[in-house]
Design an enzyme around this catalytic site. Structure first.
Site, PDB file in Angstrom:
ATOM      1  N   HIS A  51      50.294  35.396  13.902  1.00  0.00           N
ATOM      2  CA  HIS A  51      51.461  34.556  14.836  1.00  0.00           C
ATOM      3  C   HIS A  51      52.252  35.452  15.863  1.00  0.00           C
ATOM      4  O   HIS A  51      53.298  35.743  15.119  1.00  0.00           O
ATOM      5  CB  HIS A  51      52.136  33.765  13.940  1.00  0.00           C
ATOM      6  CG  HIS A  51      53.004  32.790  14.502  1.00  0.00           C
ATOM      7  ND1 HIS A  51      53.069  32.337  15.676  1.00  0.00           N
ATOM      8  CD2 HIS A  51      54.229  31.972  13.878  1.00  0.00           C
ATOM      9  CE1 HIS A  51      54.208  31.421  16.059  1.00  0.00           C
ATOM     10  NE2 HIS A  51      54.825  31.379  14.775  1.00  0.00           N
ATOM     11  N   CYS A  62      58.977  29.177  17.588  1.00  0.00           N
ATOM     12  CA  CYS A  62      57.455  29.279  17.506  1.00  0.00           C
ATOM     13  C   CYS A  62      56.737  28.476  18.464  1.00  0.00           C
ATOM     14  O   CYS A  62      55.502  28.641  19.050  1.00  0.00           O
ATOM     15  CB  CYS A  62      57.029  29.102  16.332  1.00  0.00           C
ATOM     16  SG  CYS A  62      57.510  30.085  14.923  1.00  0.00           S
TER      17      CYS A  62
END
Length: 400
Positions: free
Chosen positions: A344, A88
């Site tokens: 996200h 991420c």
């Protein structure tokens, strides 16, 4: 530390797509949306780009491997495009590479772009990923909500925090983020919520409820960087420059020793210390105007306040409830709504965080605009508390 990045690289332009369930758009469409805004903001032609870095994590979901998906989608002028992936934190990794290339004199102007198209996968969360040949033989298997719920449990046990009090604090984190996200037309979720809604929401992994978890999303974000001298020659003023770019990666210590107690993120503390040293910030509580942190879950944001030195150990619960990180608080956090409200799209999130800080520093954040910010910190975490990559970046007005 070596010379560091401070004030050597400026942001020339930035762009960000609308995040959400973008059934109307392909990954190429999302890239173009962010790229066109960034190029218009920078005021340059494609031929002026010297190199590019491309962040995407779930490469098999339709974006594709290598640099060609970005080069083709944007019709870049046959410049080098390097695909980066660091869980991420890939977006921050792409920014770091582009900034270092400019600082090293390898190119005059560089592009970093991140994209992810996750709503098409059919998964409610992130799709399953290959973890390697040997890891499954010893690594505990768990989904993300469970891993971060353990962070909450360990934090509560270490600091003797009442379970109901911690639940109220993480609910406040989510209420605050939704209040901010409601002012952001590019956010996935744009509706305020109440503390009662958070407390009564279905449990996902105790103590995390539905409103304590960020969702997945489709989106892209882009940044164009250059030297301050070139930026000024192109007519730019009120430059936003990088003060620090740091990444810390787990080396196995957390899981393979008995020293880590699970109540904090070790790499975040390491990266933060290095970033403050590089930026010349002695006290982050006075040296940082605002933060965008990796709030994949509300407990992550709360614990991160301590990892970044913005709260004393064991005190973030009380600081959160006192409003220290609200829009009108001591150090506002997630002023754009954060991962909680943007969702996200893995490869894009780190650059999306930078986008908000950039807008705020230039006084261009509209209804969300803070009063006179000077610096901003981006915390981008990839992985889970026990094994991860953590990027901490600091930007600010030139000379600050």
């Amino acid at each position: 530390m070596a010379q560091g990045i401070k004030d050597k690289v400026a942001i020339l332009g930035m762009g960000c797509s609308k995040f959400g369930e973008r059934w109307d758009a392909s990954p190429e469409d999302l890239m173009l949306e962010a790229y066109n805004e960034a190029m218009a903001d920078a005021g340059i032609a494609p031929e002026q780009l010297g190199a590019a870095w491309f962040s995407t994590h779930m490469d098999d979901v339709g974006t594709g491997r290598g640099g060609t998906p970005m080069g083709i989608a944007l019709r870049l002028p046959n410049i080098g495009v390097t695909r980066v992936e660091n869980f991420c934190a890939g977006g921050s990794e792409a920014v770091r590479a582009a900034a270092y290339a400019v600082a090293a004199g390898a190119c005059d102007i560089a592009l970093a772009l991140g994209v992810e198209k996750l709503k098409d996968t059919g998964y409610g969360g992130l799709p399953m990923a290959t973890v390697g040949t040997y890891i499954p033989q010893w690594y505990p298997n768990a989904v993300a909500p469970a891993n971060f719920a353990q962070l909450a449990t360990a934090y509560r046990a270490k600091h003797g925090v009442d379970a109901a009090l911690l639940k109220r604090a993480i609910s406040h984190v989510s209420v605050k983020s939704h209040a901010n996200g409601a002012k952001n037309p590019k956010a996935h979720l744009q509706k305020p919520i109440t503390e009662e809604q958070c407390l009564k929401a279905p449990t996902i992994a105790a103590p995390l409820g539905l409103f304590d978890c960020c969702g997945v999303s489709d989106g892209a974000a882009a940044v164009i960087v250059t030297t301050p001298e070139i930026a000024r020659s192109l007519g730019k003023t009120d430059l936003v420059t990088f003060k620090a770019l740091q990444i810390a990666t787990s080396n196995g210590w957390e899981l393979q020793s008995s020293e880590w107690d699970g109540s904090y993120v070790h790499t975040a503390r390491v990266a933060a210390r290095r970033a403050y040293a590089e930026a010349g910030i002695a006290d982050p509580r006075t040296g940082i105007s605002m933060t965008e942190v990796h709030d994949c879950f509300s407990i992550t944001e709360l614990v991160t306040m301590e990892d970044l030195g913005l709260s004393d150990e064991g005190r973030a619960v009380y600081d959160v409830l006192d409003g220290a990180f609200d829009a009108d608080g001591r150090v506002p956090c997630q002023i754009d709504g954060g991962l909680k409200c943007f969702g996200h799209p893995v490869g894009a999130s780190g650059i999306r965080m930078l986008y908000e800080i950039y807008l705020q520093l230039q006084g261009r954040a509209g209804a969300r605009q803070l009063a006179n910010p000077k610096t901003g910190l981006i915390h981008n975490l990839g992985g889970q508390p026990s094994q991860n990559v953590c990027a901490v970046s600091i930007v600010g007005l030139e000379g600050v």
